[in-house]
Design an enzyme around this catalytic site. Structure first.
Site, short mmCIF file in Angstrom:
data_model
loop_
_atom_site.label_atom_id
_atom_site.label_comp_id
_atom_site.label_asym_id
_atom_site.label_seq_id
_atom_site.Cartn_x
_atom_site.Cartn_y
_atom_site.Cartn_z
NE ARG A 121 -10.55 -0.46 -2.68
CZ ARG A 121 -9.71 0.38 -3.32
NH1 ARG A 121 -9.62 0.36 -4.63
NH2 ARG A 121 -8.99 1.24 -2.64
CB VAL A 165 -9.71 6.09 -1.48
CG1 VAL A 165 -8.63 6.56 -2.46
CG2 VAL A 165 -9.81 4.57 -1.48
CG HIS A 203 -3.51 8.42 -4.08
ND1 HIS A 203 -2.69 7.48 -3.50
CD2 HIS A 203 -2.68 9.21 -4.81
CE1 HIS A 203 -1.44 7.67 -3.90
NE2 HIS A 203 -1.41 8.73 -4.69
N GLY A 240 2.33 2.77 7.78
CA GLY A 240 1.63 1.77 6.97
C GLY A 240 1.66 2.02 5.49
CB THR A 241 2.96 3.96 3.09
OG1 THR A 241 2.97 4.03 1.66
CG2 THR A 241 4.15 4.72 3.65
CB SER A 242 4.61 -0.61 0.23
OG SER A 242 3.75 -0.02 -0.74
N PRO A 274 5.07 -3.05 10.20
CG PRO A 274 3.40 -4.60 9.74
CD PRO A 274 3.66 -3.15 9.81
C1 BV8 Z 1 0.93 9.88 -12.00
C2 BV8 Z 1 -6.33 5.37 -5.41
C3 BV8 Z 1 1.45 10.80 -14.03
C4 BV8 Z 1 -7.04 4.32 -6.21
C5 BV8 Z 1 -3.96 4.92 -5.78
C6 BV8 Z 1 2.98 4.72 -16.11
C7 BV8 Z 1 2.07 5.70 -16.49
C8 BV8 Z 1 1.73 6.74 -15.66
C9 BV8 Z 1 2.27 6.79 -14.39
C10 BV8 Z 1 3.15 5.80 -14.01
C11 BV8 Z 1 3.53 4.77 -14.85
N1 BV8 Z 1 4.42 3.98 -14.19
C12 BV8 Z 1 4.61 4.47 -12.95
C13 BV8 Z 1 3.86 5.56 -12.85
C14 BV8 Z 1 3.70 6.34 -11.72
C15 BV8 Z 1 2.56 5.70 -10.92
C16 BV8 Z 1 3.21 4.79 -9.90
O1 BV8 Z 1 3.77 5.28 -8.95
N2 BV8 Z 1 3.13 3.47 -10.14
C17 BV8 Z 1 3.75 2.53 -9.21
C18 BV8 Z 1 2.98 1.20 -9.24
C19 BV8 Z 1 5.20 2.36 -9.61
N3 BV8 Z 1 1.83 6.78 -10.31
C20 BV8 Z 1 0.72 7.26 -10.89
O2 BV8 Z 1 0.20 6.80 -11.88
C21 BV8 Z 1 0.15 8.51 -10.21
N4 BV8 Z 1 -0.07 9.49 -11.21
O3 BV8 Z 1 2.07 9.57 -11.87
O4 BV8 Z 1 0.49 10.65 -12.99
C22 BV8 Z 1 0.96 11.84 -14.86
C23 BV8 Z 1 1.79 12.92 -15.10
C24 BV8 Z 1 1.36 13.88 -15.92
C25 BV8 Z 1 0.08 13.80 -16.49
C26 BV8 Z 1 -0.76 12.72 -16.22
C27 BV8 Z 1 -0.32 11.73 -15.40
C28 BV8 Z 1 -1.17 8.19 -9.55
C29 BV8 Z 1 -0.97 7.16 -8.48
C30 BV8 Z 1 -2.25 7.02 -7.65
C31 BV8 Z 1 -2.85 5.65 -7.84
N5 BV8 Z 1 -4.01 5.50 -6.95
N6 BV8 Z 1 -5.02 4.86 -4.96
C32 BV8 Z 1 -7.58 3.22 -5.34
O5 BV8 Z 1 -7.52 3.31 -4.10
O6 BV8 Z 1 -8.13 2.25 -5.92
S1 BV8 Z 1 -2.49 4.27 -5.25
C33 BV8 Z 1 -2.82 3.14 -4.07
O7 BV8 Z 1 -1.70 2.29 -4.02
C34 BV8 Z 1 -2.90 3.71 -2.69
O8 BV8 Z 1 -3.56 4.92 -2.64
C35 BV8 Z 1 -1.48 3.81 -2.25
O9 BV8 Z 1 -0.93 5.02 -2.62
C36 BV8 Z 1 -0.83 2.73 -3.05
C37 BV8 Z 1 -0.59 1.54 -2.16
O10 BV8 Z 1 0.39 1.92 -1.31
P1 BV8 Z 1 0.22 1.76 0.28
O11 BV8 Z 1 -0.81 2.68 0.78
O12 BV8 Z 1 1.58 1.86 0.79
O13 BV8 Z 1 -0.35 0.30 0.50
P2 BV8 Z 1 0.40 -1.06 0.31
O14 BV8 Z 1 -0.65 -2.10 0.35
O15 BV8 Z 1 1.33 -0.96 -0.87
O16 BV8 Z 1 1.34 -1.19 1.60
C38 BV8 Z 1 0.75 -1.32 2.88
C39 BV8 Z 1 1.88 -1.22 3.87
O17 BV8 Z 1 1.33 -1.26 5.18
C40 BV8 Z 1 2.88 -2.37 3.80
O18 BV8 Z 1 4.19 -1.84 3.85
C41 BV8 Z 1 2.58 -3.19 5.04
O19 BV8 Z 1 3.75 -3.77 5.58
C42 BV8 Z 1 2.04 -2.14 5.98
N7 BV8 Z 1 1.12 -2.62 7.00
C43 BV8 Z 1 0.25 -3.66 6.92
N8 BV8 Z 1 -0.46 -3.74 8.08
C44 BV8 Z 1 -0.04 -2.73 8.89
C45 BV8 Z 1 0.96 -2.01 8.20
N9 BV8 Z 1 1.58 -0.95 8.75
C46 BV8 Z 1 1.22 -0.58 9.99
N10 BV8 Z 1 0.27 -1.20 10.72
C47 BV8 Z 1 -0.38 -2.29 10.19
N11 BV8 Z 1 -1.34 -2.92 10.91
#
Ligand code: BV8
Ligand code: ZN
Length: 247
Positions: A69, A102, A118, A194-196, A221
Site C-alpha cells: 500500500r 493514512v 487513523h 468519499g467515506t462510507s 458516487p
Molecule cells: C476503537 C487505518 C475502541 C488502518 C482504519 C470490536 C472491538 C473494538 C472496536 C470495535 C469492535 N467492533 C466495532 C468496533 C469499532 C471499530 C469499528 O468502527 N468497526 C467497524 C468495522 C464497525 N472501530 C475501531 O476499532 C476504532 N477503535 O473503536 O477503539 C477502543 C476503545 C477503548 C480502548 C481501546 C479501543 C479504530 C478504527 C480505525 C481502524 N483503522 N484505518 C489502515 O488504513 O489499514 S479504518 C479504515 O477503514 C479507514 O481509515 C477508514 O476509516 C475506514 C474505511 O472507511 P472509508 O474511508 O469510508 O472507505 P470505504 O472504502 O469504506 O468507503 C469509500 C467510500 O468512497 C465509498 O462510500 C465509495 O462510494 C466512495 N468513493 C469511491 N470512489 C469515490 C468515492 N467518493 C468520492 N469520489 C470517488 N472517486
C-alpha cells in the site's frame, strides 16, 4: 448543479470542515477499503488484516500488505479533488481538514494542516516498545500480487516495526480526535468526501457538525440518504465535483 443555498453557505462560511475517507484518493489509484483485496491478500478483508492480532499472528503478511500500500501511495499523485481542498484552505477564513486516510496525498496537494484520525503509512513504530526508529524506509518495489515481507527491527529493543496506523480495536490519537470533534461542533459547513461512514468513532464527525447546526454535504458516487434539513448529497466523484463546488 449545486443549490443556491449550498453555494451561498460556502461563500459565507467562516469555518469549513472537510472530512475525507478513502474515496478522495480513489481517483489517484489508491484502492478503497470497500474494494476487495487482491493478490496475496485476496482471501482476507481489510478489517481482519488491520488489527494488532493479525500482525502478531503473521507479521510478514501484514507488513507486506502495508508495504504494498505504501508503494501505491508513493507512486500515486494528488488528484483534482485533493487539489480543490488545498485551494479551499487558501480561499476561506478557516478550514479544518480531517482525514481517515493514512496516505499523504492531502499534504502533497498543499494542505498545511491535516488531522489524521487513523495515523499514517509513513510513520512506522516499534510494535514492542513504541519508539519511532530512525530507520529510513526505502521506496518498496512490490510485485502486483504482493508478497510477505519481514518487518524491519527496532534499533533499540529489536522488536518488529509496525505501520504507524490505528488498527481496529486500537484507540484513536486523543488530541487529534478531540480537535476533529471540536472543529465539527464549531463549523458552519462540513463537506464529507468519499467515506462510507462505517468506522467509529471517526464516523461521528459529520453527525456532530449537523447536531451543532452546520450544513452537511456528502460527496460520494453512492447515494447518501439525507432525511433531514441542512443535509445535502452531491452524487459524483470527488475529482469532478470538488473543483466545481469550490471554483
Ligand atoms: C476503537 C487505518 C475502541 C488502518 C482504519 C470490536 C472491538 C473494538 C472496536 C470495535 C469492535 N467492533 C466495532 C468496533 C469499532 C471499530 C469499528 O468502527 N468497526 C467497524 C468495522 C464497525 N472501530 C475501531 O476499532 C476504532 N477503535 O473503536 O477503539 C477502543 C476503545 C477503548 C480502548 C481501546 C479501543 C479504530 C478504527 C480505525 C481502524 N483503522 N484505518 C489502515 O488504513 O489499514 S479504518 C479504515 O477503514 C479507514 O481509515 C477508514 O476509516 C475506514 C474505511 O472507511 P472509508 O474511508 O469510508 O472507505 P470505504 O472504502 O469504506 O468507503 C469509500 C467510500 O468512497 C465509498 O462510500 C465509495 O462510494 C466512495 N468513493 C469511491 N470512489 C469515490 C468515492 N467518493 C468520492 N469520489 C470517488 N472517486
Ligand atoms: Zn522497540
Amino acid at each position: 448543479m449545486f443549490s443556491t443555498t449550498l453555494i451561498e453557505a460556502l461563500r459565507k462560511a467562516q469555518h469549513v470542515v472537510v472530512f475525507t475517507g478513502a474515496g478522495v484518493s480513489a481517483e489517484s489509484g489508491i484502492p478503497t477499503f470497500r474494494d476487495s483485496l487482491t493478490g496475496l491478500w485476496e482471501r482476507f478483508d481489510a478489517t481482519s488484516l488491520a488489527t494488532p492480532e493479525a500482525f502478531a499472528a503473521d507479521p510478514e503478511l501484514v507488513w507486506g500488505w502495508y508495504e504494498w500500500r505504501r508503494m501505491k501511495v508513493l507512486q500515486a499523485h494528488p488528484n483534482p479533488g485533493h487539489r480543490a481542498i488545498a485551494a479551499l484552505e487558501r480561499n476561506i477564513p478557516r478550514l479544518t481538514l480531517v482525514t481517515q486516510n493514512v496516505d499523504d496525498l492531502h499534504e502533497r496537494a498543499g494542505n498545511q494542516a491535516v488531522i489524521h484520525l487513523h495515523g499514517s503509512l509513513h510513520a512506522p513504530r516499534c510494535f514492542d516498545c513504541g519508539r519511532s526508529p530512525d530507520i529510513p524506509l526505502s521506496a518498496p518495489e512490490e510485485p502486483e500480487g504482493g508478497r510477505r515481507l519481514p518487518p524491519p527491527r527496532c534499533t533499540v529493543c529489536g522488536g518488529p516495526l509496525r505501520p504507524g496506523v490505528v488498527w481496529f480495536g486500537e484507540s484513536l490519537p486523543t488530541a487529534d480526535l478531540s480537535a476533529a470533534f471540536e472543529a465539527a461542533e464549531n463549523c458552519d459547513l462540513l463537506i464529507s468526501v468519499g467515506t462510507s461512514g462505517m468506522v467509529y468513532p471517526a464516523a461521528e464527525v459529520p453527525a456532530l457538525a449537523w447536531r451543532a447546526g452546520a450544513i452537511v454535504v456528502h460527496v460520494n458516487p453512492q447515494s447518501h440518504p439525507c432525511q433531514q434539513e441542512r443535509e445535502y448529497a452531491l452524487p459524483g466523484l470527488a475529482g469532478e465535483l470538488l473543483p466545481r463546488l469550490i471554483e
